[in-house]
Design an enzyme around this catalytic site. Structure first.
Site, PDB file in Angstrom:
ATOM      1  N   ARG A  28       0.841  -1.201   0.000  1.00  0.00           N
ATOM      2  CA  ARG A  28       0.000   0.000   0.000  1.00  0.00           C
ATOM      3  C   ARG A  28       0.874   1.248   0.000  1.00  0.00           C
ATOM      4  O   ARG A  28       2.030   1.222   0.419  1.00  0.00           O
ATOM      5  CB  ARG A  28      -0.946   0.030   1.197  1.00  0.00           C
ATOM      6  N   GLU A  34      -0.432  11.285   7.107  1.00  0.00           N
ATOM      7  CA  GLU A  34       0.725  10.523   7.601  1.00  0.00           C
ATOM      8  C   GLU A  34       0.920  10.726   9.094  1.00  0.00           C
ATOM      9  O   GLU A  34       0.826  11.860   9.585  1.00  0.00           O
ATOM     10  CB  GLU A  34       1.977  10.994   6.849  1.00  0.00           C
ATOM     11  N   HIS A  35       1.197   9.616   9.798  1.00  0.00           N
ATOM     12  CA  HIS A  35       1.423   9.661  11.248  1.00  0.00           C
ATOM     13  C   HIS A  35       0.211  10.220  11.985  1.00  0.00           C
ATOM     14  O   HIS A  35       0.361  11.000  12.925  1.00  0.00           O
ATOM     15  CB  HIS A  35       2.672  10.498  11.578  1.00  0.00           C
ATOM     16  N   GLY A 124      10.684  -3.075   3.426  1.00  0.00           N
ATOM     17  CA  GLY A 124      11.185  -1.942   4.206  1.00  0.00           C
ATOM     18  C   GLY A 124      11.304  -0.654   3.418  1.00  0.00           C
ATOM     19  O   GLY A 124      12.074   0.225   3.774  1.00  0.00           O
ATOM     20  N   GLY A 126       8.603   1.335   2.759  1.00  0.00           N
ATOM     21  CA  GLY A 126       7.442   2.177   3.026  1.00  0.00           C
ATOM     22  C   GLY A 126       6.225   1.772   2.220  1.00  0.00           C
ATOM     23  O   GLY A 126       5.240   2.498   2.175  1.00  0.00           O
ATOM     24  N   SER A 128       4.710  -1.067   2.886  1.00  0.00           N
ATOM     25  CA  SER A 128       4.053  -1.984   3.815  1.00  0.00           C
ATOM     26  C   SER A 128       4.142  -3.460   3.438  1.00  0.00           C
ATOM     27  O   SER A 128       3.135  -4.171   3.373  1.00  0.00           O
ATOM     28  CB  SER A 128       2.594  -1.589   4.031  1.00  0.00           C
ATOM     29  N   SER A 129       5.365  -3.891   3.223  1.00  0.00           N
ATOM     30  CA  SER A 129       5.564  -5.333   3.047  1.00  0.00           C
ATOM     31  C   SER A 129       5.194  -6.058   4.335  1.00  0.00           C
ATOM     32  O   SER A 129       4.775  -7.217   4.304  1.00  0.00           O
ATOM     33  CB  SER A 129       7.023  -5.625   2.665  1.00  0.00           C
ATOM     34  N   ASP A 174      -2.176   0.316   7.641  1.00  0.00           N
ATOM     35  CA  ASP A 174      -1.551  -0.555   6.640  1.00  0.00           C
ATOM     36  C   ASP A 174      -2.373  -1.819   6.418  1.00  0.00           C
ATOM     37  O   ASP A 174      -2.616  -2.240   5.292  1.00  0.00           O
ATOM     38  CB  ASP A 174      -0.136  -0.956   7.084  1.00  0.00           C
ATOM     39  N   TYR A 223       9.629   6.242  15.781  1.00  0.00           N
ATOM     40  CA  TYR A 223       8.179   6.019  15.601  1.00  0.00           C
ATOM     41  C   TYR A 223       7.495   5.959  16.970  1.00  0.00           C
ATOM     42  O   TYR A 223       6.513   6.655  17.223  1.00  0.00           O
ATOM     43  CB  TYR A 223       7.950   4.723  14.815  1.00  0.00           C
TER      44      TYR A 223
HETATM   45  P1  ADP Z   1       7.515  -1.921   5.235  1.00  0.00           P
HETATM   46  O1  ADP Z   1       6.300  -2.484   5.885  1.00  0.00           O
HETATM   47  O2  ADP Z   1       7.367  -0.489   4.861  1.00  0.00           O
HETATM   48  O3  ADP Z   1       7.985  -2.728   4.068  1.00  0.00           O
HETATM   49  P2  ADP Z   1       8.656  -2.702   7.738  1.00  0.00           P
HETATM   50  O4  ADP Z   1       9.927  -2.399   8.407  1.00  0.00           O
HETATM   51  O5  ADP Z   1       7.391  -2.434   8.464  1.00  0.00           O
HETATM   52  O6  ADP Z   1       8.673  -1.961   6.330  1.00  0.00           O
HETATM   53  O7  ADP Z   1       8.621  -4.238   7.356  1.00  0.00           O
HETATM   54  C1  ADP Z   1       9.680  -4.796   6.605  1.00  0.00           C
HETATM   55  C2  ADP Z   1      10.125  -6.104   7.224  1.00  0.00           C
HETATM   56  O8  ADP Z   1       9.102  -7.116   7.025  1.00  0.00           O
HETATM   57  C3  ADP Z   1      11.334  -6.662   6.551  1.00  0.00           C
HETATM   58  O9  ADP Z   1      12.512  -6.105   7.083  1.00  0.00           O
HETATM   59  C4  ADP Z   1      11.202  -8.146   6.862  1.00  0.00           C
HETATM   60  O10 ADP Z   1      11.602  -8.407   8.172  1.00  0.00           O
HETATM   61  C5  ADP Z   1       9.702  -8.372   6.794  1.00  0.00           C
HETATM   62  N1  ADP Z   1       9.273  -8.842   5.460  1.00  0.00           N
HETATM   63  C6  ADP Z   1       8.396  -8.245   4.653  1.00  0.00           C
HETATM   64  N2  ADP Z   1       8.208  -8.949   3.519  1.00  0.00           N
HETATM   65  C7  ADP Z   1       8.976 -10.056   3.615  1.00  0.00           C
HETATM   66  C8  ADP Z   1       9.239 -11.179   2.756  1.00  0.00           C
HETATM   67  N3  ADP Z   1       8.663 -11.301   1.563  1.00  0.00           N
HETATM   68  N4  ADP Z   1      10.111 -12.105   3.216  1.00  0.00           N
HETATM   69  C9  ADP Z   1      10.694 -11.979   4.417  1.00  0.00           C
HETATM   70  N5  ADP Z   1      10.500 -10.948   5.238  1.00  0.00           N
HETATM   71  C10 ADP Z   1       9.660  -9.983   4.862  1.00  0.00           C
HETATM   72 MG    MG Z   2       5.504  -1.898   7.793  1.00  0.00          MG
END
Ligand code: ADP
Ligand code: MG
Length: 380
Positions: A28, A34-35, A124, A126, A128-129, A174, A223
């Site tokens: 997303r 924001e925040h 990582g 931004g 929202s992985s 998120d 944060y």
């Molecule tokens: P964002 O949500 O913006 O991407 P975050 O710091 O909140 O940043 O989350 C990123 C973290 O989520 C990564 O450092 C990792 O630990 C974990 N992560 C996300 N996607 C994966 C993936 N496909 N495989 C392994 N770890 C993941």
């Molecule tokens: Mg995140």
């Protein structure tokens, strides 16, 4: 094209058998707001066409085996009876393990499974992985255990997992964005009563993400500190959250709040107002106003909330020079991406130019790419 095939193939490569279920979650991006989610404010994210896929199959042993194409190595294993957060190199798995633990806690009977994660959503950055990873895990659990949750319930379980296992005291934006996304729309979320209003996005504008490629180490602690600042400011003003504050009340309390808390509160209050105004400007097709609001949001995040950084400020400056309709940092800050509104026919040129001018100025190669608003997470 990025479809289910790559994850299915990797699943059989890693586990030597076929997967039974594949879940997919978009990432997303937040247009504005924001925040403010953790102060019950309004936000306006949309789900983007960058994804995490999770392919999974049940196993007879009461344990979890997970493998991520972004991490490699051997699958990580944990007994279901011993679910706990991990440190160091294995900490990525907390987003998966935490969701399993929350589903167990909510009364779902989770049996053993093995799963692989793959996709094209940058980690990582931004986008929202983390919420995407939580959501595919949740969908796989729901599918394998036959307990379907609503996207709202799923979002709340995922948020609880991020709090408890990843140690990030995040708001709900998120998770709601990736679970409730609707193609062609942004989602205005009122975090106070959790009303979700889909807003059509103008087809003639492209959304360009420019990834600074940096993530400053202070991000996580800062944060939590911003959240604590807001809580202090609200309580000094006699309020539960800053959502209830009028700017006049914050201004009147300036002296007692002190400079730092005053500026934090001013950001939250003015940002909330900007989201409402942004929704109107979208409806009325007021392009210049969209740009003005994004510029004001960035300035507020930079000066009052102090979550920007040089790289993001430079990207905003360059995007403005190149002719973006609107540009600002998006996400938690201290690195990550800017979001840029660009006339669709100029998007390719914009991507090229911003990368070239940034490299000239900062000596760093970066990437820029367009994203489209898509539907939320689902089983394929
Ligand atoms: P964002 O949500 O913006 O991407 P975050 O710091 O909140 O940043 O989350 C990123 C973290 O989520 C990564 O450092 C990792 O630990 C974990 N992560 C996300 N996607 C994966 C993936 N496909 N495989 C392994 N770890 C993941
Ligand atoms: Mg995140």
């Amino acid at each position: 094209m990025f479809l289910s095939t790559p994850s299915l193939r990797s699943f059989s490569e890693v586990f030597g058998r076929e997967a039974l279920v594949v879940a997919r979650s978009p990432g997303r991006v937040n247009l504005i707001g924001e925040h403010v989610d953790y102060q019950m404010g309004r936000v306006m994210p949309f789900a983007v066409d960058r994804y995490i896929d999770c392919a999974a199959a049940p196993i007879s042993e009461p344990e979890i085996r997970i493998w991520s194409s972004s991490i490699g190595g051997a699958p990580l294993r944990m007994a279901l009876s011993e679910l706990r957060p991990l440190d160091g190199d294995d900490a990525w798995a907390n987003y998966v393990l935490g969701v399993i633990a929350e589903y167990v806690r909510s009364g779902v009977e989770v049996a053993g499974f093995e799963a692989i994660l793959s996709g094209d959503l940058p980690l990582g950055a931004g986008l929202s992985s983390s919420a995407a990873l939580e959501s595919v895990t949740a969908l796989v659990i729901e599918s394998l255990s036959g307990c379907a949750k609503s996207p709202m319930e799923r979002s709340k379980l995922c948020q609880a997992a991020e709090h408890a296992f990843a140690g990030v005291p995040c708001g709900l934006m998120d998770q709601l964005a990736v679970n409730h996304g609707r193609a062609g729309h942004a989602l205005m979320i009122d975090c106070r009563d959790l009303t979700l209003t889909p807003l059509p996005l103008p087809a003639e504008l492209s959304f360009v993400m420019v990834n600074s490629g940096v993530r400053h180490a202070l991000a996580d602690g800062e944060y939590a500190r911003r959240k604590a600042d807001c809580e202090s400011a609200a309580s000094m003003l006699g309020l539960t959250t800053l959502r209830e504050a009028e700017l006049s009340v914050v201004d009147a309390g300036r002296e007692s709040l002190g400079d730092r808390l005053y500026r934090r509160a001013r950001h939250v209050v003015t940002e909330n107002a900007r989201v409402e105004r942004f929704a109107e400007a979208l409806k009325n097709g007021e392009r210049a106003e969209l740009g003005r609001l994004m510029a004001a949001s960035h300035a507020s995040l930079r000066d009052d909330y102090e979550v920007s950084c040089t790289e993001l400020d430079v990207l905003v400056e360059l995007a403005t020079d190149i002719g973006a309709v609107g540009t600002r940092m998006t996400g938690g800050g201290f690195g990550g991406c800017t979001i840029n509104l660009v006339p669709r026919e100029q998007a390719a040129t914009f991507c090229n130019e911003i990368c070239i001018t940034y490299q000239k100025r900062q000596g760093q190669a970066i990437e820029a790419f367009t994203v489209e608003p898509v539907d939320g997470a689902a089983i394929l």
